[in-house]
Design a protein around this motif. Sequence first.
Motif, PDB file in Angstrom:
ATOM      1  N   GLU A 264     -19.112  -2.351   3.134  1.00 11.65           N
ATOM      2  CA  GLU A 264     -19.743  -3.146   4.192  1.00 11.65           C
ATOM      3  C   GLU A 264     -21.007  -3.855   3.714  1.00 11.65           C
ATOM      4  N   PHE A 265     -21.753  -3.233   2.784  1.00 15.74           N
ATOM      5  CA  PHE A 265     -23.018  -3.827   2.352  1.00 15.74           C
ATOM      6  C   PHE A 265     -22.833  -4.927   1.305  1.00 15.74           C
ATOM      7  N   ALA A 266     -21.627  -5.076   0.748  1.00 16.45           N
ATOM      8  CA  ALA A 266     -21.416  -6.057  -0.323  1.00 16.45           C
ATOM      9  C   ALA A 266     -21.762  -7.474   0.149  1.00 16.45           C
ATOM     10  N   LYS A 267     -21.370  -7.802   1.359  1.00 19.87           N
ATOM     11  CA  LYS A 267     -21.691  -9.128   1.894  1.00 19.87           C
ATOM     12  C   LYS A 267     -23.197  -9.301   2.050  1.00 19.87           C
ATOM     13  N   ASP A 268     -23.880  -8.245   2.542  1.00 15.25           N
ATOM     14  CA  ASP A 268     -25.325  -8.332   2.765  1.00 15.25           C
ATOM     15  C   ASP A 268     -26.083  -8.610   1.472  1.00 15.25           C
ATOM     16  N   PHE A 269     -25.594  -8.053   0.342  1.00 12.33           N
ATOM     17  CA  PHE A 269     -26.282  -8.212  -0.936  1.00 12.33           C
ATOM     18  C   PHE A 269     -25.678  -9.324  -1.794  1.00 12.33           C
ATOM     19  N   GLY A 270     -24.698 -10.054  -1.260  1.00  9.05           N
ATOM     20  CA  GLY A 270     -24.101 -11.154  -2.011  1.00  9.05           C
ATOM     21  C   GLY A 270     -23.299 -10.701  -3.206  1.00  9.05           C
ATOM     22  N   ILE A 271     -22.660  -9.522  -3.122  1.00 10.63           N
ATOM     23  CA  ILE A 271     -21.912  -8.966  -4.252  1.00 10.63           C
ATOM     24  C   ILE A 271     -20.464  -9.434  -4.213  1.00 10.63           C
ATOM     25  N   SER A 272     -20.013 -10.107  -5.259  1.00 10.14           N
ATOM     26  CA  SER A 272     -18.584 -10.393  -5.402  1.00 10.14           C
ATOM     27  C   SER A 272     -17.851  -9.074  -5.566  1.00 10.14           C
ATOM     28  N   SER A 273     -16.710  -8.926  -4.905  1.00 10.89           N
ATOM     29  CA  SER A 273     -16.059  -7.615  -4.904  1.00 10.89           C
ATOM     30  C   SER A 273     -14.553  -7.756  -4.751  1.00 10.89           C
ATOM     31  N   VAL A 274     -13.822  -6.832  -5.386  1.00 12.23           N
ATOM     32  CA  VAL A 274     -12.368  -6.746  -5.246  1.00 12.23           C
ATOM     33  C   VAL A 274     -12.060  -5.806  -4.087  1.00 12.23           C
ATOM     34  N   THR A 275     -11.194  -6.230  -3.201  1.00  9.88           N
ATOM     35  CA  THR A 275     -10.883  -5.436  -2.015  1.00  9.88           C
ATOM     36  C   THR A 275      -9.910  -4.307  -2.342  1.00  9.88           C
ATOM     37  N   LEU A 276     -10.026  -3.227  -1.582  1.00  8.97           N
ATOM     38  CA  LEU A 276      -9.020  -2.168  -1.580  1.00  8.97           C
ATOM     39  C   LEU A 276      -8.102  -2.424  -0.382  1.00  8.97           C
ATOM     40  N   PRO A 277      -6.810  -2.643  -0.601  1.00  8.38           N
ATOM     41  CA  PRO A 277      -5.913  -3.066   0.488  1.00  8.38           C
ATOM     42  C   PRO A 277      -5.391  -1.890   1.310  1.00  8.38           C
ATOM     43  N   PHE A 278      -6.291  -1.056   1.829  1.00 10.04           N
ATOM     44  CA  PHE A 278      -5.880   0.168   2.497  1.00 10.04           C
ATOM     45  C   PHE A 278      -5.063  -0.084   3.756  1.00 10.04           C
ATOM     46  N   VAL A 279      -5.423  -1.104   4.534  1.00  9.73           N
ATOM     47  CA  VAL A 279      -4.668  -1.367   5.756  1.00  9.73           C
ATOM     48  C   VAL A 279      -3.228  -1.747   5.416  1.00  9.73           C
ATOM     49  N   GLU A 280      -3.057  -2.633   4.444  1.00 10.15           N
ATOM     50  CA  GLU A 280      -1.707  -3.031   4.023  1.00 10.15           C
ATOM     51  C   GLU A 280      -0.934  -1.854   3.449  1.00 10.15           C
ATOM     52  N   MET A 281      -1.614  -1.001   2.680  1.00  9.99           N
ATOM     53  CA  MET A 281      -0.955   0.180   2.123  1.00  9.99           C
ATOM     54  C   MET A 281      -0.454   1.100   3.232  1.00  9.99           C
ATOM     55  N   ALA A 282      -1.294   1.313   4.245  1.00 12.28           N
ATOM     56  CA  ALA A 282      -0.912   2.182   5.360  1.00 12.28           C
ATOM     57  C   ALA A 282       0.301   1.628   6.086  1.00 12.28           C
ATOM     58  N   GLU A 283       0.328   0.325   6.279  1.00 15.49           N
ATOM     59  CA  GLU A 283       1.458  -0.286   6.972  1.00 15.49           C
ATOM     60  C   GLU A 283       2.751  -0.115   6.180  1.00 15.49           C
ATOM     61  N   LYS A 284       2.680  -0.295   4.865  1.00 20.68           N
ATOM     62  CA  LYS A 284       3.879  -0.138   4.042  1.00 20.68           C
ATOM     63  C   LYS A 284       4.378   1.307   4.053  1.00 20.68           C
ATOM     64  N   ALA A 285       3.437   2.260   4.051  1.00 27.75           N
ATOM     65  CA  ALA A 285       3.827   3.671   4.107  1.00 27.75           C
ATOM     66  C   ALA A 285       4.557   3.974   5.411  1.00 27.75           C
ATOM     67  N   MET A 286       4.029   3.487   6.528  1.00 23.77           N
ATOM     68  CA  MET A 286       4.649   3.769   7.823  1.00 23.77           C
ATOM     69  C   MET A 286       5.985   3.044   7.976  1.00 23.77           C
ATOM     70  N   GLU A 287       6.074   1.834   7.431  1.00 27.15           N
ATOM     71  CA  GLU A 287       7.343   1.114   7.482  1.00 27.15           C
ATOM     72  C   GLU A 287       8.429   1.879   6.735  1.00 27.15           C
ATOM     73  N   GLU A 288       8.088   2.436   5.582  1.00 21.82           N
ATOM     74  CA  GLU A 288       9.053   3.223   4.815  1.00 21.82           C
ATOM     75  C   GLU A 288       9.428   4.490   5.570  1.00 21.82           C
ATOM     76  N   LEU A 289       8.437   5.127   6.183  1.00 26.42           N
ATOM     77  CA  LEU A 289       8.693   6.368   6.921  1.00 26.42           C
ATOM     78  C   LEU A 289       9.639   6.101   8.083  1.00 26.42           C
ATOM     79  N   GLU A 290       9.481   4.979   8.736  1.00 23.84           N
ATOM     80  CA  GLU A 290      10.339   4.633   9.869  1.00 23.84           C
ATOM     81  C   GLU A 290      11.723   4.203   9.415  1.00 23.84           C
TER      82      GLU A 290
END
Length: 334
Positions: A264-290
């Motif tokens: 959350e603080f990366a934007k405040d400090f102007g830090i370029s950053s690589v995202t962790l795609p946790f929301v997308e990962m969770a969706e793929k896990a649940m899609e497979e489970l279903e």
Amino acid sequence: SRTTVSLVLNQVPGVRIAAATRERVLQVARDLGYSPGPRLEPEEPDRKRLYGVLINEISAAYPIDLIYGLQSWAEAKASQLVIGVTDGRADYEAAVLENFRRLNVEGVVYSSTFTAIAAPHPSLESFHHVLLNCRRGNRRGFAVLPAERHGGALATEHLLSVGRRRIATITGDPWQMAAVERLAGYHRALNKAGRNCGSPYEKSTDWGHEQGYAATLELLALAEPPDAIFCQNDLIARGAMAAALQQGLSIPDDLAIVGYDEREFAKDFGISSVTLPFVEMAEKAMEELERSSNAQDKTITVSGHLVQRASSVGGALPSHQLRLRSAQEGFRHT
């Protein structure tokens, strides 16, 4: 923050939130007419599908996005999640899984806060399940992981693309899967470009601000100091920026910096950053489970993306110089 709101509205157990803060979130939700989604209603069992989520801890910032993604998927499917926190203990895992059995869950998401090689309790085998942010050492079962090697290469390629020639890296704990994979991606990008400066330009830390600060000072003391640092999380990047500024360097003119995790603080400090795609990962896990009732021996990875900010591409840094210097003084005095 979204983290606090998610914890309160999803009634996640084992998390300390001040009573006043909890009530404030609930009151705003009531004022907005917000409903946190379907609840367990035994009198209507045919209307909701029930899934279990087993996670080792919720004390760190990262798992909230995993839970947020799982919960969002469940709400969209009119399903319900039961979340069990185990502290990484086998006896807790067994107890949670026994509870899932009594509740007759249709499947289980076995999740880890940090990307890891997992050794789930043997009773997990009796459930249809997927592994999220972890995998077994023998790669059995269906697992969803972040594409950490791709992320490490992405950050390094970006620094190469903005003209940097001596690119260092500061990793986290070298035994952690994320550190190993991100470092491999860094090596791949540098080797491809013929810019690998060798081990003097690689430092290991505990993933924290203070060690990121110290490691940066060591790198800047080299006979040919780096003109860029790939910091393997945003806390390290914040420490690196503090060290560079205290040495009188300009960011990114003298030293470009890229972090990782998109905290959350990366934007405040102007830090370029690589995202962790946790929301997308969770969706793929649940899609497979279903979708599947049969265990598959398959590991899939989900790629994040680079958010470019002033620390690597220039532009106005959001008045962070004084704040970073003040923060570093505070770390030293405490």
